[in-house]
Design an enzyme around this catalytic site. Structure first.
Site, PDB file in Angstrom:
ATOM      1  N   LYS A 107      48.962 -53.852 -58.203  1.00 45.35           N
ATOM      2  CA  LYS A 107      49.724 -52.728 -57.662  1.00 45.35           C
ATOM      3  C   LYS A 107      49.783 -51.635 -58.708  1.00 45.35           C
ATOM      4  O   LYS A 107      50.263 -51.839 -59.824  1.00 45.35           O
ATOM      5  CB  LYS A 107      51.127 -53.184 -57.289  1.00 45.35           C
ATOM      6  CG  LYS A 107      51.993 -52.053 -56.752  1.00 45.35           C
ATOM      7  CD  LYS A 107      53.300 -52.548 -56.198  1.00 45.35           C
ATOM      8  CE  LYS A 107      54.147 -51.393 -55.715  1.00 45.35           C
ATOM      9  NZ  LYS A 107      55.431 -51.830 -55.193  1.00 45.35           N
ATOM     10  N   ARG A 131      59.164 -44.037 -50.468  1.00 41.29           N
ATOM     11  CA  ARG A 131      60.438 -43.980 -51.187  1.00 41.29           C
ATOM     12  C   ARG A 131      61.444 -43.110 -50.430  1.00 41.29           C
ATOM     13  O   ARG A 131      62.643 -43.398 -50.456  1.00 41.29           O
ATOM     14  CB  ARG A 131      60.203 -43.487 -52.622  1.00 41.29           C
ATOM     15  CG  ARG A 131      59.411 -44.522 -53.433  1.00 41.29           C
ATOM     16  CD  ARG A 131      59.108 -44.081 -54.853  1.00 41.29           C
ATOM     17  NE  ARG A 131      58.177 -45.034 -55.489  1.00 41.29           N
ATOM     18  CZ  ARG A 131      57.572 -44.829 -56.649  1.00 41.29           C
ATOM     19  NH1 ARG A 131      57.794 -43.705 -57.326  1.00 41.29           N
ATOM     20  NH2 ARG A 131      56.759 -45.726 -57.140  1.00 41.29           N
ATOM     21  N   LYS A 175      57.450 -45.959 -62.754  1.00 44.53           N
ATOM     22  CA  LYS A 175      57.315 -47.417 -62.744  1.00 44.53           C
ATOM     23  C   LYS A 175      56.152 -47.885 -63.613  1.00 44.53           C
ATOM     24  O   LYS A 175      55.624 -48.975 -63.421  1.00 44.53           O
ATOM     25  CB  LYS A 175      57.162 -47.897 -61.287  1.00 44.53           C
ATOM     26  CG  LYS A 175      58.371 -47.553 -60.411  1.00 44.53           C
ATOM     27  CD  LYS A 175      58.323 -48.259 -59.059  1.00 44.53           C
ATOM     28  CE  LYS A 175      59.600 -47.978 -58.253  1.00 44.53           C
ATOM     29  NZ  LYS A 175      59.632 -48.722 -56.968  1.00 44.53           N
ATOM     30  N   GLU A 228      45.421 -59.298 -63.646  1.00 42.03           N
ATOM     31  CA  GLU A 228      46.647 -59.524 -62.864  1.00 42.03           C
ATOM     32  C   GLU A 228      46.375 -60.460 -61.689  1.00 42.03           C
ATOM     33  O   GLU A 228      47.153 -61.364 -61.397  1.00 42.03           O
ATOM     34  CB  GLU A 228      47.211 -58.195 -62.328  1.00 42.03           C
ATOM     35  CG  GLU A 228      47.995 -57.373 -63.334  1.00 42.03           C
ATOM     36  CD  GLU A 228      49.403 -57.928 -63.574  1.00 42.03           C
ATOM     37  OE1 GLU A 228      49.796 -58.925 -62.941  1.00 42.03           O
ATOM     38  OE2 GLU A 228      50.116 -57.355 -64.417  1.00 42.03           O
ATOM     39  N   LYS A 271      46.935 -52.452 -53.959  1.00 46.46           N
ATOM     40  CA  LYS A 271      47.779 -51.368 -53.447  1.00 46.46           C
ATOM     41  C   LYS A 271      47.830 -50.230 -54.450  1.00 46.46           C
ATOM     42  O   LYS A 271      48.049 -50.515 -55.630  1.00 46.46           O
ATOM     43  CB  LYS A 271      49.172 -51.941 -53.232  1.00 46.46           C
ATOM     44  CG  LYS A 271      50.209 -50.970 -52.750  1.00 46.46           C
ATOM     45  CD  LYS A 271      51.502 -51.710 -52.607  1.00 46.46           C
ATOM     46  CE  LYS A 271      52.605 -50.739 -52.288  1.00 46.46           C
ATOM     47  NZ  LYS A 271      53.889 -51.375 -52.262  1.00 46.46           N
ATOM     48  N   SER A 295      51.986 -45.232 -47.728  1.00 48.14           N
ATOM     49  CA  SER A 295      52.596 -44.104 -47.026  1.00 48.14           C
ATOM     50  C   SER A 295      51.899 -42.775 -47.279  1.00 48.14           C
ATOM     51  O   SER A 295      51.697 -41.984 -46.358  1.00 48.14           O
ATOM     52  CB  SER A 295      54.065 -44.019 -47.421  1.00 48.14           C
ATOM     53  OG  SER A 295      54.201 -43.930 -48.837  1.00 48.14           O
ATOM     54  N   TYR A 332      50.415 -48.225 -41.507  1.00 48.82           N
ATOM     55  CA  TYR A 332      51.347 -47.590 -40.573  1.00 48.82           C
ATOM     56  C   TYR A 332      50.637 -47.197 -39.282  1.00 48.82           C
ATOM     57  O   TYR A 332      51.282 -46.822 -38.309  1.00 48.82           O
ATOM     58  CB  TYR A 332      52.017 -46.377 -41.237  1.00 48.82           C
ATOM     59  CG  TYR A 332      52.769 -46.787 -42.493  1.00 48.82           C
ATOM     60  CD1 TYR A 332      54.021 -47.379 -42.405  1.00 48.82           C
ATOM     61  CD2 TYR A 332      52.192 -46.655 -43.759  1.00 48.82           C
ATOM     62  CE1 TYR A 332      54.688 -47.812 -43.544  1.00 48.82           C
ATOM     63  CE2 TYR A 332      52.843 -47.073 -44.900  1.00 48.82           C
ATOM     64  CZ  TYR A 332      54.095 -47.656 -44.788  1.00 48.82           C
ATOM     65  OH  TYR A 332      54.740 -48.094 -45.916  1.00 48.82           O
TER      66      TYR A 332
END
Ligand code: PBG
Length: 338
Positions: free
Chosen positions: A208, A218, A231, A247, A262, A288, A327
């Site tokens: 990610k 968000r 982040k 990872e 992602k 998004s 979505y």
């Protein structure tokens, strides 16, 4: 007389290598199609709202709404009828329930648990994926606990375990940690098994990236405005491919069943490499901002929305995705049904 000497390209041409030959008609193109997009490939994300018969538009995600549980059930039924196998639920926690320590995440009667129980009862044959991370519950909008400006790793994992067990008890079929803390997959597996949830699937958001494409999400869950800083101390830098693969490898060693990359479209190189290197289901999240790009460009008349939607999702399949969180899921599934 000797035939004239020919270049290799000429010989290929004479041997009939005209690649356009198969592209001439719809039926011949269909016969050689290498990938397919079906409803079975799709996971539908839903934003859940408190109350009854409530729906709220999300300004930065035209066409997506936050829904109260009763309305989410109606959508879940349609998704099931269209052949979409699973939903990913995201709660919009009331502001007065967001705290420094994110304790609402393990309240057995929080919005997420209410939604899991209600949808599981009403639509038992659709898979329910529960996101594990503290950002919907913290006053600072981070995925873990903070001490000053530092995101604490092991202390966060301890709370993520409580959150995940809470969700499993409420009926989550898949636990999907999106927090990027170290060691959480192994710790979650152990805790789930110890609590009798050895059949709950772990879908790790393994690769990610710290991405600008999460902006509208968000807004949707109300964590954007409150987010302190960024982040980057836990999500990956967009520059790094090898670190992303490390990872993934680490999470698989810790017994992740499935892995996720992602965002999606900008990271399909990672999807392909994970697919080639590790023999596991690999999912990607068309996030998004990717959705918003297509919607807003189409609204401005710059793109054919449906064509761009389909093309973007076909690209995920071509890259090797087992499935896609998007979505567009309902829209695509409706279109494929026609
Ligand atoms: C956070 C989380 C994020 C998304 C899903 N879970 C955003 C973030 O990391 O800030 C983004 C999904 C999207 O943009 O559609 N746990």
């Amino acid at each position: 007389m000797m035939p004239p000497t020919r270049e290799k390209a000429d010989l290929d041409f004479l041997a009939g290598k005209r690649l356009r030959r198969t592209r001439q008609t719809g039926w011949s193109r269909a016969m050689v199609r290498e990938t397919d997009l079906t409803a079975r490939d799709l996971i539908l994300p839903l934003f859940i709202l408190e109350g009854e018969n409530q729906r709220e538009k999300i300004a930065t995600m035209p066409g997506v709404e936050r829904l109260s549980i009763d309305l989410a059930i109606t959508v879940a039924k349609e998704a099931r009828d269209l052949g979409i196998p699973a939903l990913a639920l995201f709660p919009c926690t009331q502001n007065d329930r967001r705290t420094e320590d994110g304790r609402e995440s393990y309240n057995p009667d929080n919005l997420m648990c209410q939604a899991l129980r209600a949808i599981k009862e009403a639509v038992p044959d659709i898979g329910l994926i529960a996101d594990v991370a503290l950002d919907p519950y913290t006053s600072h909008g981070h995925d873990g606990l903070m001490n000053g400006d530092t995101i604490l790793n092991d202390e966060s994992v301890a709370v993520l375990i409580k959150q995940a067990l809470n969700q499993a008890r409420a009926g989550a079929d898949v636990i999907a940690p999106s927090d990027m803390m170290d060691g959480r997959i192994g710790a979650l597996r152990e805790a789930l098994d110890a609590d009798g949830f050895e059949n709950v699937i772990l879908l790790s958001y393994a690769a990610k990236f710290a991405s600008a494409f999460y902006g509208p999400f968000r807004d949707a869950v109300g964590s954007g405005a409150r987010l302190k800083g960024d982040k980057k101390t836990y999500q990956l830098e967009p520059y790094n491919r090898e670190e992303a693969l490390r990872e993934v490898e680490q999470d698989l060693l810790e017994a992740a069943d499935w892995v996720m990359v992602k965002p999606g479209l900008a990271y399909l190189d990672i999807v392909r490499e994970v697919k080639d290197q590790f023999d596991v289901p690999v999912f990607a999240y068309q996030v998004s901002g990717e959705y918003a790009q297509i919607e807003f460009a189409a609204a401005a008349g710059a793109l054919d929305r449906d064509a761009a939607m389909m093309e973007s999702l076909i690209a995920f399949k071509r890259a090797g995705c087992t499935g896609i969180l998007t979505y567009f899921a309902l829209d695509v599934a409706r279109r494929l049904r026609r």
